[in-house]
Design an enzyme around this catalytic site. Structure first.
Site, PDB file in Angstrom:
ATOM      1  N   GLY A   1      -1.922  -9.537  12.417  1.00 52.31           N
ATOM      2  CA  GLY A   1      -2.491  -8.215  12.678  1.00 52.31           C
ATOM      3  C   GLY A   1      -3.225  -7.586  11.529  1.00 52.31           C
ATOM      4  CB  THR A   2      -4.297  -8.063   8.345  1.00 55.78           C
ATOM      5  OG1 THR A   2      -5.194  -7.463   7.402  1.00 55.78           O
ATOM      6  CG2 THR A   2      -4.137  -9.525   8.036  1.00 55.78           C
TER       7      THR A   2
ATOM      8  CG  HIS B   1      -2.015  -1.092   1.077  1.00 53.77           C
ATOM      9  ND1 HIS B   1      -2.776  -1.545   2.140  1.00 53.77           N
ATOM     10  CD2 HIS B   1      -2.428  -1.820  -0.005  1.00 53.77           C
ATOM     11  CE1 HIS B   1      -3.607  -2.499   1.710  1.00 53.77           C
ATOM     12  NE2 HIS B   1      -3.397  -2.678   0.432  1.00 53.77           N
TER      13      HIS B   1
ATOM     14  CB  CYS C   1       4.508  21.304 -10.409  1.00 49.97           C
ATOM     15  SG  CYS C   1       5.658  21.574 -11.776  1.00 49.97           S
TER      16      CYS C   1
ATOM     17  CB  CYS D   1       4.338  19.003 -16.569  1.00 44.72           C
ATOM     18  SG  CYS D   1       5.676  19.579 -15.485  1.00 44.72           S
TER      19      CYS D   1
HETATM   20  P1  OAD Z   1      -7.335  -3.006  10.327  1.00 44.03           P
HETATM   21  O1  OAD Z   1      -7.370  -1.760  11.132  1.00 44.03           O
HETATM   22  O2  OAD Z   1      -8.468  -3.329   9.430  1.00 44.03           O
HETATM   23  O3  OAD Z   1      -7.187  -4.278  11.285  1.00 44.03           O
HETATM   24  C1  OAD Z   1      -6.201  -4.356  12.264  1.00 44.03           C
HETATM   25  C2  OAD Z   1      -6.215  -5.747  12.849  1.00 44.03           C
HETATM   26  O4  OAD Z   1      -5.181  -5.817  13.802  1.00 44.03           O
HETATM   27  C3  OAD Z   1      -7.521  -6.113  13.555  1.00 44.03           C
HETATM   28  O5  OAD Z   1      -7.954  -7.388  13.105  1.00 44.03           O
HETATM   29  C4  OAD Z   1      -7.120  -6.182  15.023  1.00 44.03           C
HETATM   30  O6  OAD Z   1      -7.823  -7.180  15.757  1.00 44.03           O
HETATM   31  C5  OAD Z   1      -5.655  -6.561  14.912  1.00 44.03           C
HETATM   32  N1  OAD Z   1      -4.820  -6.188  16.077  1.00 44.03           N
HETATM   33  C6  OAD Z   1      -4.987  -5.166  16.951  1.00 44.03           C
HETATM   34  N2  OAD Z   1      -4.016  -5.161  17.858  1.00 44.03           N
HETATM   35  C7  OAD Z   1      -3.177  -6.193  17.553  1.00 44.03           C
HETATM   36  C8  OAD Z   1      -1.972  -6.703  18.117  1.00 44.03           C
HETATM   37  N3  OAD Z   1      -1.396  -6.142  19.188  1.00 44.03           N
HETATM   38  N4  OAD Z   1      -1.399  -7.791  17.536  1.00 44.03           N
HETATM   39  C9  OAD Z   1      -1.965  -8.364  16.438  1.00 44.03           C
HETATM   40  N5  OAD Z   1      -3.103  -7.921  15.871  1.00 44.03           N
HETATM   41  C10 OAD Z   1      -3.702  -6.859  16.411  1.00 44.03           C
HETATM   42  O7  OAD Z   1      -5.930  -2.986   9.553  1.00 44.03           O
HETATM   43  P2  OAD Z   1      -5.476  -3.785   8.260  1.00 44.03           P
HETATM   44  O8  OAD Z   1      -6.036  -5.160   8.232  1.00 44.03           O
HETATM   45  O9  OAD Z   1      -4.007  -3.599   8.145  1.00 44.03           O
HETATM   46  O10 OAD Z   1      -5.399   0.087   3.272  1.00 44.03           O
HETATM   47  O11 OAD Z   1      -6.173  -2.946   7.130  1.00 44.03           O
HETATM   48  C11 OAD Z   1      -5.926  -3.287   5.812  1.00 44.03           C
HETATM   49  C12 OAD Z   1      -5.934  -2.057   4.961  1.00 44.03           C
HETATM   50  O12 OAD Z   1      -7.152  -1.356   5.160  1.00 44.03           O
HETATM   51  C13 OAD Z   1      -4.892  -1.015   5.312  1.00 44.03           C
HETATM   52  O13 OAD Z   1      -3.637  -1.280   4.756  1.00 44.03           O
HETATM   53  C14 OAD Z   1      -5.482   0.211   4.715  1.00 44.03           C
HETATM   54  C15 OAD Z   1      -6.892   0.046   5.175  1.00 44.03           C
HETATM   55  O14 OAD Z   1      -7.866   0.577   4.449  1.00 44.03           O
HETATM   56  C16 OAD Z   1      -5.097   1.157   2.528  1.00 44.03           C
HETATM   57  O15 OAD Z   1      -4.831   2.220   3.006  1.00 44.03           O
HETATM   58  C17 OAD Z   1      -5.096   0.884   1.047  1.00 44.03           C
END
Ligand code: OAD
Length: 240
Positions: free
Chosen positions: A188-189, A120, A148, A132
């Site tokens: 962590g996603t 990302h 620019c 340009c």
């Molecule tokens: P999210 O904010 O959607 O999710 C974060 C995840 O991290 C959740 O599932 C939490 O339960 C988990 N979490 C929280 N604390 C944690 C810890 N200490 N250890 C492990 N996990 C933990 O974030 P992403 O999944 O990264 O995209 O979001 C994906 C994309 O959505 C981002 O890259 C961004 C956003 O829109 C763009 O900007 C294109």
């Protein structure tokens, strides 16, 4: 943390020959970077990220979106990598690892990870919007995107916004790594944003064992062979 599951994950990682790691905002949560969907605190609480992080929003309200990114840059600059970032850097010193991140904060690199695939983009990079080709900045006005001097085009943050394609090379490398690993570690996603969220499924379809590390249920639990319901900063250092 369930000790039996932890031991099983540790054995799997020790036996793996190609490890694919996908990280999301949760890996930086313990550094104090708010996860993306909780990020809108204080001044920004009124705004929906999916409405700010688009090209259309930027064209409509460039100063507002630019200030939101300046705020995020300042917030991230004040943070440090945590034990989860360091553990992943250390794993790559010992084993063949491809580290793919959805994060734009650069904390994996700060912890020593090399060749991180940033799906990302990066919060600290800029690029031109409709430039340009010879663009050169005029001294920026605080709170306004730089322009620019030659054509008037605006700079924009070098991140992927909603509705935009992923950087092609990063996506290709990530998919190739997902398809050729024998162990996929997802940390962590929420697993809600595609195409990144499809990578663990690709790994699984190609026979990899999939481990999810997340203290909360996520959309990728169904794809996982094993879920470790724990914060990454505690869990990863215990895994290798
Ligand atoms: P999210 O904010 O959607 O999710 C974060 C995840 O991290 C959740 O599932 C939490 O339960 C988990 N979490 C929280 N604390 C944690 C810890 N200490 N250890 C492990 N996990 C933990 O974030 P992403 O999944 O990264 O995209 O979001 C994906 C994309 O959505 C981002 O890259 C961004 C956003 O829109 C763009 O900007 C294109």
């Amino acid at each position: 943390m369930d000790a039996a599951l932890l031991a099983q994950a540790r054995d799997r990682i020790a036996a793996a020959s190609q490890i694919f790691v996908l990280t999301g905002a949760g890996v930086s949560a313990e550094s104090g970077v708010p996860t993306f969907r909780d990020a809108l605190t204080g001044l920004w609480a009124r705004f929906d990220p999916e409405e700010l992080a688009t090209e259309a929003a930027y064209r409509r309200q460039p100063a507002l979106v630019w200030q939101w990114y300046e705020h995020r840059r300042a917030m991230v600059s004040a943070t440090q990598p945590n034990p989860a970032h360091f553990a992943l850097a250390q794993l790559a010193d010992q084993r063949p690892v491809t580290l793919v991140t959805q994060n734009i904060d650069g904390l994996h690199q700060q912890a020593g990870s090399q060749q991180v695939i940033e799906l990302h983009g990066n919060l600290f990079a800029n690029k031109w919007l409709d430039g340009c080709g010879r663009c050169d900045t005029v001294p920026p006005v605080p709170g306004e995107p730089p322009h620019c001097a030659l054509c008037g085009a605006m700079m924009r943050p070098g991140v992927v916004w909603f509705g935009e394609d992923l950087p092609r090379v990063a996506r290709y490398r990530a998919e190739h790594a997902a398809e050729t690993c024998d162990l996929c570690l997802v940390v962590g996603t929420s697993g809600l944003v595609y195409p990144a969220a499809a990578l663990p499924g690709m790994a699984r379809e190609n026979g990899a064992f999939v481990i999810v590390v997340n203290p909360q249920p996520s959309a990728l639990d169904a794809t996982a062979d094993l879920v470790l319901a724990a914060p990454a900063g505690q869990c990863l250092p215990a895994l290798w």
